[in-house]
Design an enzyme around this catalytic site. Structure first.
Site, PDB file in Angstrom:
ATOM      1  N   ASP A   1     -11.748  -2.533   2.734  1.00  0.00           N
ATOM      2  CA  ASP A   1     -11.290  -3.919   2.643  1.00  0.00           C
ATOM      3  C   ASP A   1      -9.806  -4.003   2.974  1.00  0.00           C
ATOM      4  OD1 ASP A   1     -11.989  -6.803   1.296  1.00  0.00           O
ATOM      5  OD2 ASP A   1      -9.924  -6.201   0.837  1.00  0.00           O
TER       6      ASP A   1
ATOM      7  N   LYS B   1      -9.465  -9.972   6.759  1.00  0.00           N
ATOM      8  CA  LYS B   1      -9.326 -11.384   6.363  1.00  0.00           C
ATOM      9  C   LYS B   1      -8.386 -12.129   7.302  1.00  0.00           C
ATOM     10  CE  LYS B   1      -9.584  -9.595   1.669  1.00  0.00           C
ATOM     11  NZ  LYS B   1      -8.758  -8.366   1.750  1.00  0.00           N
TER      12      LYS B   1
ATOM     13  N   TYR C   1      -1.964  -7.712   5.210  1.00  0.00           N
ATOM     14  CA  TYR C   1      -1.557  -6.428   4.602  1.00  0.00           C
ATOM     15  C   TYR C   1      -0.771  -5.558   5.594  1.00  0.00           C
ATOM     16  CZ  TYR C   1      -5.313  -7.473   1.176  1.00  0.00           C
ATOM     17  OH  TYR C   1      -6.150  -8.051   0.248  1.00  0.00           O
TER      18      TYR C   1
ATOM     19  N   HIS D   1      -8.909 -15.956   4.045  1.00  0.00           N
ATOM     20  CA  HIS D   1      -8.189 -15.301   2.942  1.00  0.00           C
ATOM     21  C   HIS D   1      -7.788 -16.274   1.826  1.00  0.00           C
ATOM     22  CE1 HIS D   1      -5.433 -11.597   2.166  1.00  0.00           C
ATOM     23  NE2 HIS D   1      -5.781 -12.146   1.036  1.00  0.00           N
TER      24      HIS D   1
HETATM   25  P1  NAP Z   1      -6.886  -2.756  -8.521  1.00  0.00           P
HETATM   26  O1  NAP Z   1      -7.834  -2.057  -7.630  1.00  0.00           O
HETATM   27  O2  NAP Z   1      -7.366  -3.505  -9.705  1.00  0.00           O
HETATM   28  O3  NAP Z   1      -5.807  -1.741  -9.096  1.00  0.00           O
HETATM   29  C1  NAP Z   1      -5.127  -0.825  -8.300  1.00  0.00           C
HETATM   30  C2  NAP Z   1      -4.129  -0.089  -9.191  1.00  0.00           C
HETATM   31  O4  NAP Z   1      -4.814   0.710 -10.160  1.00  0.00           O
HETATM   32  C3  NAP Z   1      -3.216   0.810  -8.428  1.00  0.00           C
HETATM   33  O5  NAP Z   1      -1.948   0.710  -9.025  1.00  0.00           O
HETATM   34  C4  NAP Z   1      -3.802   2.208  -8.658  1.00  0.00           C
HETATM   35  O6  NAP Z   1      -2.770   3.159  -8.646  1.00  0.00           O
HETATM   36  C5  NAP Z   1      -4.425   2.085 -10.019  1.00  0.00           C
HETATM   37  N1  NAP Z   1      -5.665   2.863 -10.186  1.00  0.00           N
HETATM   38  C6  NAP Z   1      -6.728   2.889  -9.352  1.00  0.00           C
HETATM   39  N2  NAP Z   1      -7.709   3.671  -9.853  1.00  0.00           N
HETATM   40  C7  NAP Z   1      -7.230   4.156 -11.026  1.00  0.00           C
HETATM   41  C8  NAP Z   1      -7.775   5.027 -12.008  1.00  0.00           C
HETATM   42  N3  NAP Z   1      -9.011   5.539 -11.872  1.00  0.00           N
HETATM   43  N4  NAP Z   1      -7.014   5.328 -13.095  1.00  0.00           N
HETATM   44  C9  NAP Z   1      -5.778   4.804 -13.230  1.00  0.00           C
HETATM   45  N5  NAP Z   1      -5.205   3.972 -12.330  1.00  0.00           N
HETATM   46  C10 NAP Z   1      -5.941   3.647 -11.247  1.00  0.00           C
HETATM   47  O7  NAP Z   1      -5.940  -3.778  -7.692  1.00  0.00           O
HETATM   48  P2  NAP Z   1      -5.798  -4.309  -6.204  1.00  0.00           P
HETATM   49  O8  NAP Z   1      -5.437  -3.216  -5.272  1.00  0.00           O
HETATM   50  O9  NAP Z   1      -4.882  -5.455  -6.280  1.00  0.00           O
HETATM   51  O10 NAP Z   1      -7.254  -4.853  -5.844  1.00  0.00           O
HETATM   52  C11 NAP Z   1      -8.212  -4.101  -5.125  1.00  0.00           C
HETATM   53  C12 NAP Z   1      -8.377  -4.616  -3.715  1.00  0.00           C
HETATM   54  O11 NAP Z   1      -8.746  -6.006  -3.722  1.00  0.00           O
HETATM   55  C13 NAP Z   1      -7.088  -4.622  -2.879  1.00  0.00           C
HETATM   56  O12 NAP Z   1      -6.710  -3.338  -2.455  1.00  0.00           O
HETATM   57  C14 NAP Z   1      -7.460  -5.567  -1.760  1.00  0.00           C
HETATM   58  O13 NAP Z   1      -8.277  -4.912  -0.804  1.00  0.00           O
HETATM   59  C15 NAP Z   1      -8.247  -6.625  -2.526  1.00  0.00           C
HETATM   60  N6  NAP Z   1      -7.398  -7.788  -2.918  1.00  0.00           N
HETATM   61  C16 NAP Z   1      -7.684  -9.007  -2.358  1.00  0.00           C
HETATM   62  C17 NAP Z   1      -6.945 -10.131  -2.693  1.00  0.00           C
HETATM   63  C18 NAP Z   1      -7.293 -11.452  -2.081  1.00  0.00           C
HETATM   64  O14 NAP Z   1      -6.519 -12.424  -2.198  1.00  0.00           O
HETATM   65  N7  NAP Z   1      -8.422 -11.556  -1.422  1.00  0.00           N
HETATM   66  C19 NAP Z   1      -5.874 -10.028  -3.615  1.00  0.00           C
HETATM   67  C20 NAP Z   1      -5.604  -8.787  -4.167  1.00  0.00           C
HETATM   68  C21 NAP Z   1      -6.369  -7.683  -3.825  1.00  0.00           C
HETATM   69  P3  NAP Z   1      -2.721   4.390  -7.588  1.00  0.00           P
HETATM   70  O15 NAP Z   1      -2.873   3.814  -6.201  1.00  0.00           O
HETATM   71  O16 NAP Z   1      -1.367   4.985  -7.848  1.00  0.00           O
HETATM   72  O17 NAP Z   1      -3.854   5.295  -7.972  1.00  0.00           O
END
Ligand code: NAP
Length: 282
Positions: free
Chosen positions: A43, A73, A48, A106
């Site tokens: 994704d 997106k 990004y 998006h």
């Molecule tokens: P997330 O996946 O909830 O959290 C990522 C964070 O958690 C990072 O800081 C990561 O650190 C840490 N992490 C991951 N696995 C872990 C584990 N097993 N133990 C401890 N810490 C862990 O947040 P997100 O990246 O914001 O959301 C996921 C995806 O959703 C994004 O990458 C993007 O593709 C999508 N997204 C879309 C929108 C939208 O508007 N459509 C907005 C936000 C996000 P490390 O990398 O240091 O491991």
């Protein structure tokens, strides 16, 4: 891997890898590691600025294209179908692909009608297997559905234990729209990884809190795309298919809902105006 079947018959992995906030220069390695760990759903987004790096990792992996499920997106465009088609072509070029599995609007801002008309055409031409939206509340979603031929296959919205979206998910289900969670781990906010309501569940299943949360979402039929740059966490986050949370354990997580975003309010006029006016260079 488990799959969900979208409203047009396309199968989508229920667990994938998100690359938001991975700097472009680190993204190729991260995606390479994620593909080695076993992720097949990726994704990204034009905004990004790491689509090229995702594309390089895909190419270098040698994994057959049909085994991958690639989402990107469309950022807010100036009105007109041509602008959406140009942005789509630019994303495909950066990714080095000839088609997308899922293309999402998006943000629910700007001329989403012309964007959706263009996406419907691209879908009919076979260049996108499924089209969807992101950050749409039910009012915007029903407006789009009522005024077009093709309903969104997916709505990607903030969904995690502190903002669970149960009513929104029910609404989407009634209209055949698959919920996909962004920030499934709440980016660790509210002390998610050490939360006193979650750690006992992790202990009981000999799993991490991250695995409990991802499993809880998957048992709710929510597609999840956790992000990590660490190979050990990538593997950990994938390893959630060998246990089941009981009804009581599911409810223990349900009790954590605050009903509000931890990040931003998509209905705040300041956000609407700020995001709606921002443009991404193709
Ligand atoms: P997330 O996946 O909830 O959290 C990522 C964070 O958690 C990072 O800081 C990561 O650190 C840490 N992490 C991951 N696995 C872990 C584990 N097993 N133990 C401890 N810490 C862990 O947040 P997100 O990246 O914001 O959301 C996921 C995806 O959703 C994004 O990458 C993007 O593709 C999508 N997204 C879309 C929108 C939208 O508007 N459509 C907005 C936000 C996000 P490390 O990398 O240091 O491991």
């Amino acid at each position: 891997m488990r799959y969900v079947t979208l409203n047009n018959g396309v199968d989508m992995p229920i667990l994938g890898f998100g690359v938001y906030q991975i700097p472009p220069e680190e993204t190729e390695q991260a995606v390479t590691d994620a593909l080695s760990a076993g992720y097949r759903l990726l994704d990204t987004a034009a905004v990004y600025h790491n689509e090229e790096a995702v594309g390089r990792a895909i190419k270098a992996s040698g994994i057959p294209r049909e085994e991958l499920f690639v989402t990107t997106k469309l950022w807010v465009q100036d009105p007109g179908e041509d602008n959406t088609k140009r942005a789509f072509d630019a994303s495909l070029r950066r990714l080095g692909l000839d088609h997308l599995d899922l293309y999402l609007i998006h943000q629910p801002y700007g001329d989403v009608y012309s964007e959706w008309r263009a996406m419907q055409e691209l879908h009919r031409e076979g260049r996108i297997r499924a089209i969807g939206v992101s950050n749409f509340f039910p009012d915007r979603l029903i407006d789009l559905i009522d005024n077009h031929d093709i309903p969104p296959a997916v709505n990607q919205i903030e969904t995690h234990p502190f903002y669970q979206r149960a009513a929104d998910q029910r609404f989407m289900r009634e209209h055949g729209v698959q919920i996909e969670s962004w920030a499934p781990l709440a980016v660790g906010r509210n002390n998610l990884f050490t939360h006193p309501a979650l750690t006992p569940l992790a202990k009981a299943h000999d799993k991490s809190v991250a695995q409990i949360v991802l499993r809880w979402l998957i048992q709710r039929d929510v597609v999840v795309i956790p992000k990590s740059v660490r190979p050990d966490r990538m593997t950990e986050n994938l390893d959630v298919f060998d246990f089941t949370l009981t009804e009581e354990e599911m409810t223990a997580v349900t009790d954590l809902d605050t009903g509000t975003s931890l990040f931003l309010d998509h209905r705040d006029p300041v956000i609407v105006s700020q995001f709606g006016k921002a443009r991404v260079e193709d």
